[in-house]
Design a protein around this motif. Sequence first.
Motif, PDB file in Angstrom:
ATOM      1  N   GLU A   1       0.828  -1.207   0.000  1.00 26.82           N
ATOM      2  CA  GLU A   1       0.000   0.000   0.000  1.00 26.82           C
ATOM      3  C   GLU A   1       0.863   1.259   0.000  1.00 26.82           C
ATOM      4  OE1 GLU A   1      -2.826  -0.008   3.136  1.00 26.82           O
ATOM      5  OE2 GLU A   1      -3.803  -1.878   2.505  1.00 26.82           O
ATOM      6  N   GLU A   2       1.909   1.259   0.817  1.00 25.81           N
ATOM      7  CA  GLU A   2       2.797   2.419   0.908  1.00 25.81           C
ATOM      8  C   GLU A   2       3.538   2.636  -0.412  1.00 25.81           C
ATOM      9  OE1 GLU A   2       6.592   3.994   3.622  1.00 25.81           O
ATOM     10  OE2 GLU A   2       5.574   2.108   4.100  1.00 25.81           O
ATOM     11  N   GLN A   3       4.029   1.549  -0.998  1.00 26.98           N
ATOM     12  CA  GLN A   3       4.742   1.660  -2.270  1.00 26.98           C
ATOM     13  C   GLN A   3       3.818   2.141  -3.385  1.00 26.98           C
ATOM     14  OE1 GLN A   3       6.094  -2.392  -2.470  1.00 26.98           O
ATOM     15  NE2 GLN A   3       8.169  -1.890  -1.789  1.00 26.98           N
ATOM     16  N   PHE A   4       2.584   1.640  -3.397  1.00 27.77           N
ATOM     17  CA  PHE A   4       1.660   2.048  -4.453  1.00 27.77           C
ATOM     18  C   PHE A   4       1.270   3.512  -4.300  1.00 27.77           C
ATOM     19  CE2 PHE A   4      -2.442   2.502  -6.566  1.00 27.77           C
ATOM     20  CZ  PHE A   4      -2.113   2.016  -7.822  1.00 27.77           C
ATOM     21  N   ALA A   5       1.106   3.971  -3.074  1.00 28.57           N
ATOM     22  CA  ALA A   5       0.779   5.375  -2.859  1.00 28.57           C
ATOM     23  C   ALA A   5       1.892   6.282  -3.375  1.00 28.57           C
ATOM     24  CB  ALA A   5       0.525   5.629  -1.373  1.00 28.57           C
ATOM     25  N   ALA A   6       3.138   5.905  -3.085  1.00 27.93           N
ATOM     26  CA  ALA A   6       4.281   6.688  -3.566  1.00 27.93           C
ATOM     27  C   ALA A   6       4.361   6.634  -5.090  1.00 27.93           C
ATOM     28  CB  ALA A   6       5.567   6.160  -2.945  1.00 27.93           C
ATOM     29  N   PHE A   7       4.077   5.479  -5.647  1.00 28.24           N
ATOM     30  CA  PHE A   7       4.092   5.305  -7.101  1.00 28.24           C
ATOM     31  C   PHE A   7       3.018   6.165  -7.759  1.00 28.24           C
ATOM     32  CE2 PHE A   7       2.005   2.454 -10.410  1.00 28.24           C
ATOM     33  CZ  PHE A   7       2.770   2.926 -11.463  1.00 28.24           C
ATOM     34  N   ARG A   8       1.819   6.144  -7.207  1.00 27.85           N
ATOM     35  CA  ARG A   8       0.722   6.946  -7.779  1.00 27.85           C
ATOM     36  C   ARG A   8       1.062   8.438  -7.744  1.00 27.85           C
ATOM     37  NH1 ARG A   8      -4.955   6.176  -5.043  1.00 27.85           N
ATOM     38  NH2 ARG A   8      -5.386   4.640  -6.670  1.00 27.85           N
ATOM     39  N   ALA A   9       1.705   8.861  -6.659  1.00 26.61           N
ATOM     40  CA  ALA A   9       2.096  10.265  -6.564  1.00 26.61           C
ATOM     41  C   ALA A   9       3.100  10.626  -7.658  1.00 26.61           C
ATOM     42  CB  ALA A   9       2.681  10.542  -5.183  1.00 26.61           C
ATOM     43  N   ARG A  10       4.025   9.719  -7.925  1.00 29.25           N
ATOM     44  CA  ARG A  10       5.007   9.959  -8.985  1.00 29.25           C
ATOM     45  C   ARG A  10       4.333  10.009 -10.353  1.00 29.25           C
ATOM     46  NH1 ARG A  10      10.387   8.449  -7.202  1.00 29.25           N
ATOM     47  NH2 ARG A  10      11.132   8.647  -9.363  1.00 29.25           N
ATOM     48  N   VAL A  11       3.343   9.153 -10.550  1.00 36.14           N
ATOM     49  CA  VAL A  11       2.610   9.136 -11.816  1.00 36.14           C
ATOM     50  C   VAL A  11       1.912  10.474 -12.038  1.00 36.14           C
ATOM     51  CG1 VAL A  11       0.603   8.132 -13.005  1.00 36.14           C
ATOM     52  CG2 VAL A  11       2.283   6.637 -11.907  1.00 36.14           C
ATOM     53  N   ARG A  12       1.242  10.975 -11.015  1.00 38.01           N
ATOM     54  CA  ARG A  12       0.504  12.231 -11.153  1.00 38.01           C
ATOM     55  C   ARG A  12       1.453  13.413 -11.338  1.00 38.01           C
ATOM     56  NH1 ARG A  12      -4.347  11.135  -6.705  1.00 38.01           N
ATOM     57  NH2 ARG A  12      -5.508   9.693  -8.054  1.00 38.01           N
ATOM     58  N   GLU A  13       2.598  13.339 -10.680  1.00 39.42           N
ATOM     59  CA  GLU A  13       3.594  14.396 -10.841  1.00 39.42           C
ATOM     60  C   GLU A  13       4.122  14.437 -12.272  1.00 39.42           C
ATOM     61  OE1 GLU A  13       8.148  15.252  -9.280  1.00 39.42           O
ATOM     62  OE2 GLU A  13       6.780  14.093  -8.030  1.00 39.42           O
ATOM     63  N   ARG A  14       4.270  13.258 -12.857  1.00 40.14           N
ATOM     64  CA  ARG A  14       4.852  13.160 -14.199  1.00 40.14           C
ATOM     65  C   ARG A  14       3.817  13.322 -15.303  1.00 40.14           C
ATOM     66  NH1 ARG A  14       9.637  10.940 -16.343  1.00 40.14           N
ATOM     67  NH2 ARG A  14       9.410  10.138 -18.484  1.00 40.14           N
ATOM     68  N   LEU A  15       2.626  12.749 -15.106  1.00 45.55           N
ATOM     69  CA  LEU A  15       1.637  12.669 -16.183  1.00 45.55           C
ATOM     70  C   LEU A  15       0.416  13.556 -15.979  1.00 45.55           C
ATOM     71  CD1 LEU A  15       1.691   8.797 -16.748  1.00 45.55           C
ATOM     72  CD2 LEU A  15       3.050  10.541 -17.908  1.00 45.55           C
ATOM     73  N   GLY A  16       0.324  14.198 -14.823  1.00 45.44           N
ATOM     74  CA  GLY A  16      -0.833  15.043 -14.568  1.00 45.44           C
ATOM     75  C   GLY A  16      -1.656  14.537 -13.401  1.00 45.44           C
ATOM     76  N   GLN A  17      -2.340  15.451 -12.717  1.00 48.13           N
ATOM     77  CA  GLN A  17      -3.048  15.097 -11.485  1.00 48.13           C
ATOM     78  C   GLN A  17      -4.234  14.154 -11.715  1.00 48.13           C
ATOM     79  OE1 GLN A  17      -2.083  15.801  -8.268  1.00 48.13           O
ATOM     80  NE2 GLN A  17      -0.242  16.337  -9.432  1.00 48.13           N
ATOM     81  N   ASP A  18      -4.703  14.033 -12.932  1.00 49.56           N
ATOM     82  CA  ASP A  18      -5.819  13.123 -13.206  1.00 49.56           C
ATOM     83  C   ASP A  18      -5.350  11.737 -13.655  1.00 49.56           C
ATOM     84  OD1 ASP A  18      -7.703  15.074 -12.612  1.00 49.56           O
ATOM     85  OD2 ASP A  18      -7.738  15.841 -14.668  1.00 49.56           O
ATOM     86  N   ALA A  19      -4.043  11.573 -13.788  1.00 50.68           N
ATOM     87  CA  ALA A  19      -3.501  10.303 -14.291  1.00 50.68           C
ATOM     88  C   ALA A  19      -3.665   9.199 -13.246  1.00 50.68           C
ATOM     89  CB  ALA A  19      -2.031  10.459 -14.654  1.00 50.68           C
ATOM     90  N   GLU A  20      -4.067   8.032 -13.712  1.00 54.06           N
ATOM     91  CA  GLU A  20      -4.219   6.872 -12.834  1.00 54.06           C
ATOM     92  C   GLU A  20      -3.451   5.697 -13.422  1.00 54.06           C
ATOM     93  OE1 GLU A  20      -5.396   6.124  -9.924  1.00 54.06           O
ATOM     94  OE2 GLU A  20      -6.248   8.093  -9.449  1.00 54.06           O
ATOM     95  N   PRO A  21      -2.527   5.117 -12.687  1.00 54.48           N
ATOM     96  CA  PRO A  21      -1.804   3.944 -13.198  1.00 54.48           C
ATOM     97  C   PRO A  21      -2.671   2.694 -13.140  1.00 54.48           C
ATOM     98  CG  PRO A  21      -1.158   4.366 -10.943  1.00 54.48           C
ATOM     99  CD  PRO A  21      -2.085   5.487 -11.334  1.00 54.48           C
TER     100      PRO A  21
END
Length: 351
Positions: free
Chosen positions: A248-268
């Motif tokens: 859960e912790e790793q996925f939360a950090a990953f999702r934050a990186r995705v939104r930072e890189r691809l936009g706040q609406d991006a969902e992996p």
Amino acid sequence: MQVLHDAPLAPLTTFRLGGPAARLVTASTDAEVIAAVREADDSGTPLLVIGGGSNLVIGDKGFDGTALRIATRGVELRGTTLELAAGEVWTDAVARTVEAGLAGVECLAGIPGSAGATPIQNVGAYGQEVSSTITEVIAYDRRAGETVTLTNEECAFSYRHSRFKADPERYVVLRVRFELEAADGLSAPVKYAEAARALGVEPGDRVPLADARATVLKLRAGKGMVLDAEDHDTWSAGSFFTNPILTEEQFAAFRARVRERLGQDAEPPAYPAGEGRTKTSAAWLIDKAGFTKGYGTGPARISTKHTLALTNRGGATTEDLLALAREVVAGVREAFGVTLVNEPVTVGVGL
């Protein structure tokens, strides 16, 4: 039993890469397999077991030991129980089950390699894994010096993993037993969304077995995942990286990186993986990190059909392939903080 010295190993792999073996033994019976293993163990000679060579990366220097190619044959079908010799070609075995009207492995059509390798990797695709149908694995236990029968539970299957993969120096698979389902010529419930869409059904529906197999073969071929000597996109090991499973912790950090890189609406991509874990897509990660289809300028490149496959375009070396793999791993880690893990077994080399 055939014995060759300074024998090329590249032709025995789907990558068509790797140097020679000091000694290559081809065994066509279980007794020959056991004899070759015992000889190597008794003499302290390194041993490399080769089946279909579809999940193998061999270093350019080759293997300074005995390479044992398992070429055993045997198919026994009793009712819904199937037993395969380790050397049987997996794609042929799947075709036989479909012809016999038995469900359970039809979505594993087109996967290259041998039957004996399927429990090692817990081979899976399009919503099916062999762990759901394997009942027993007969193997030679090198530590005990005897043939043993391991139940499904004893195989300790998990995602692309097993007891055999966890302890690769201990067991040599001889035969695999499966329990399939007679469902009036219908498949097991279709679990994978892409396959369901291609079949025009809803997930959970059943379809004629032949339709399921044909659809999966078409999907795989479109991604360069069905062997074709003329198509360099299939000079690969299929999926080179496993799909990451994150806490859960790793996925939360990953999702934050995705939104930072691809936009706040991006969902992996996110799929439940049990015990508070989430599986995401390695192919998505690779693509979004900038490694698109066909990436690369040398003789080893990403497939033009699928970002998850690294390929030999002809004339590549293993080091060419590994350089590309390392570049992808580093790029994905820098972009998203996730470290990809190679799926093929490496011999004499590593990432």
